[in-house]
Enzyme design. Sequence first.
Site, short mmCIF file in Angstrom:
data_model
loop_
_atom_site.label_atom_id
_atom_site.label_comp_id
_atom_site.label_asym_id
_atom_site.label_seq_id
_atom_site.Cartn_x
_atom_site.Cartn_y
_atom_site.Cartn_z
N PRO A 139 49.99 32.99 34.69
CA PRO A 139 49.99 32.85 36.09
C PRO A 139 48.95 32.37 36.58
O PRO A 139 48.21 32.62 36.75
CB PRO A 139 51.09 34.24 36.39
CG PRO A 139 50.05 34.99 35.49
CD PRO A 139 49.74 34.20 33.63
N MET A 140 49.56 31.83 37.57
CA MET A 140 48.41 31.02 38.18
C MET A 140 48.95 30.89 40.00
O MET A 140 49.77 29.78 40.15
CB MET A 140 47.71 29.87 37.98
CG MET A 140 47.23 29.84 36.79
SD MET A 140 45.86 28.61 36.48
CE MET A 140 47.39 27.39 35.72
N GLN B 249 56.06 37.80 36.81
CA GLN B 249 55.21 38.36 37.36
C GLN B 249 55.17 38.81 38.60
O GLN B 249 55.51 38.88 39.50
CB GLN B 249 53.56 38.18 37.63
CG GLN B 249 52.60 38.76 36.78
CD GLN B 249 51.26 38.79 37.41
OE1 GLN B 249 50.94 37.38 38.24
NE2 GLN B 249 50.33 38.60 36.51
N CYS C 248 44.70 41.07 39.70
CA CYS C 248 44.12 40.44 40.38
C CYS C 248 43.30 40.30 41.31
O CYS C 248 43.48 41.99 41.37
CB CYS C 248 45.56 39.98 41.02
SG CYS C 248 44.71 38.80 42.73
N LYS D 16 49.50 42.74 32.81
CA LYS D 16 48.25 41.53 32.36
C LYS D 16 47.04 42.45 33.38
O LYS D 16 47.25 42.81 34.63
CB LYS D 16 49.25 40.27 32.63
CG LYS D 16 47.45 39.10 32.85
CD LYS D 16 47.77 38.14 33.22
CE LYS D 16 46.60 36.90 33.15
NZ LYS D 16 46.26 36.43 34.86
N GLY E 295 41.08 33.88 28.85
CA GLY E 295 39.80 33.64 29.62
C GLY E 295 38.61 31.86 28.53
O GLY E 295 39.11 32.53 27.46
N GLY F 102 44.83 29.23 30.79
CA GLY F 102 45.24 28.78 32.68
C GLY F 102 44.81 27.74 33.21
O GLY F 102 44.51 26.51 32.59
C1 LIG Z 1 44.24 29.46 40.71
C2 LIG Z 1 44.53 30.84 40.12
C3 LIG Z 1 45.48 31.60 40.04
C4 LIG Z 1 45.30 32.58 39.59
N1 LIG Z 1 47.08 33.81 39.75
C5 LIG Z 1 47.33 34.99 39.50
C6 LIG Z 1 48.10 35.41 39.46
O1 LIG Z 1 49.49 35.72 39.88
N2 LIG Z 1 48.32 36.37 38.25
C7 LIG Z 1 48.03 36.76 37.16
O2 LIG Z 1 47.85 37.39 36.90
N3 LIG Z 1 46.46 35.61 36.90
C8 LIG Z 1 46.26 35.01 37.69
N4 LIG Z 1 45.28 34.49 38.18
C9 LIG Z 1 43.93 34.95 36.61
C10 LIG Z 1 44.67 33.56 35.51
O3 LIG Z 1 45.97 34.17 34.64
C11 LIG Z 1 43.41 33.56 33.76
O4 LIG Z 1 43.69 35.09 33.78
C12 LIG Z 1 42.40 33.21 34.49
O5 LIG Z 1 42.57 31.98 34.66
C13 LIG Z 1 41.59 33.85 33.49
O6 LIG Z 1 42.22 32.33 32.51
P1 LIG Z 1 41.46 31.02 31.95
O7 LIG Z 1 39.79 31.12 31.81
O8 LIG Z 1 42.26 30.16 30.68
O9 LIG Z 1 41.83 30.38 33.30
C14 LIG Z 1 44.90 33.14 38.08
C15 LIG Z 1 43.93 31.89 38.06
C16 LIG Z 1 43.63 30.94 38.89
C17 LIG Z 1 42.28 29.81 38.77
#
Ligand SMILES: Cc1cc2nc3c(=O)[nH]c(=O)nc-3n(C[C@H](O)[C@H](O)[C@H](O)COP(=O)(O)O)c2cc1C
Length: 307
Positions: free
Chosen positions: A16-17, A70, A100, A139, A199, A221
């Site tokens: 989720p982003m 989510q 978050c 999460k 991560g 992500g």
């Molecule tokens: C721009 C952005 C928005 C995000 N929004 C959410 C979100 O809405 N909900 C959530 O659980 N995590 C959110 N995250 C965290 C990601 O889901 C993920 O846990 C985090 O980026 C680590 O994974 P990665 O290293 O693969 O990016 C967000 C991350 C980014 C960069």
Amino acid sequence: MIICNIDFGNGLLLAPMAGVSDVGFREVCSMLGADATYSEMLSARAMLYNSKKTELMTIISPHEKIKIGQIFGHESEVLAKAVKNPILAKYDILDINMGCPAPKIVKNGEGSALMKDIKLASQIISECVKNASVPVSVKFRLGFDKDISLDFGRMCEDAGASFVTLHARTSVQGYSGKADYEAIAKLKANLKIPVVGNGDVVDEISYSKMKQTGVDAVMIGRGAQGRPWIFKEVLGKEFTGNKYDIIHRHVDVLRKYYDEKWLTLYLRKHFLWYSSGTENSSKYRLELATSPSIERSLDLLKELFKK
Ligand SMILES: Cc1cc2nc3c(=O)[nH]c(=O)nc-3n(C[C@H](O)[C@H](O)[C@H](O)COP(=O)(O)O)c2cc1C
């Protein structure tokens, strides 16, 4: 791989982003191998007021496979109502955001702030599990400012969560430092419910390191930003399609739902990510960052990917 009687295929999840994982992006990631896709985080409280903005965020693509909605909030009764809201009926799984780190979320006691109040977090999970008609997952991060992930994961399991996802950084860390894969392995070894590792998975090597923790599935992500084909690449499959066609498809989906003026600004970041790392991209990037129209950006990207 089966989680809560749902077949997760290769076990690749698009994270989720907020402000990134729009319906067009989720569609192209799904077509390129994401087995499950999450909505951007949805406010449980906003759902009480039938927020149009929240409803727009729940639009899904027919190409999404396992659809996960989510939600976030801090009041168990509000979350319990939210999971029954008809706008969430399209989801196969509902996930609760307890990770978050954004200050405006934390100051309301939501997101990762719930890792400082395990009793409330537990109450929220059990209320959601009791009221939802689909499996509920959680999460979370390592902790707010220190690693409590094992205790927190056990609490999620006891409260009825069907699986958990660990982004192995503390909330205070934000996105700095490296995700702690040992903590992910420890959580996996100690829980009975499935664990999704998250991560820093950005390529085949980091994916393989994450798999070595023993996790049931892997969430990606930032590694997917501008590279939705990462879901093929981590499995060692080469993406042989046309990148420009993928970008065009992402745009076409969004154009069905959003007005052109808003989209022109919104898409700039996606266009910059798509262009990043491509040979000769530097001479296009400034123009993409300030492009006055989607057509102009698409022309630039077409030229860039022709090379
Ligand atoms: C721009 C952005 C928005 C995000 N929004 C959410 C979100 O809405 N909900 C959530 O659980 N995590 C959110 N995250 C965290 C990601 O889901 C993920 O846990 C985090 O980026 C680590 O994974 P990665 O290293 O693969 O990016 C967000 C991350 C980014 C960069």
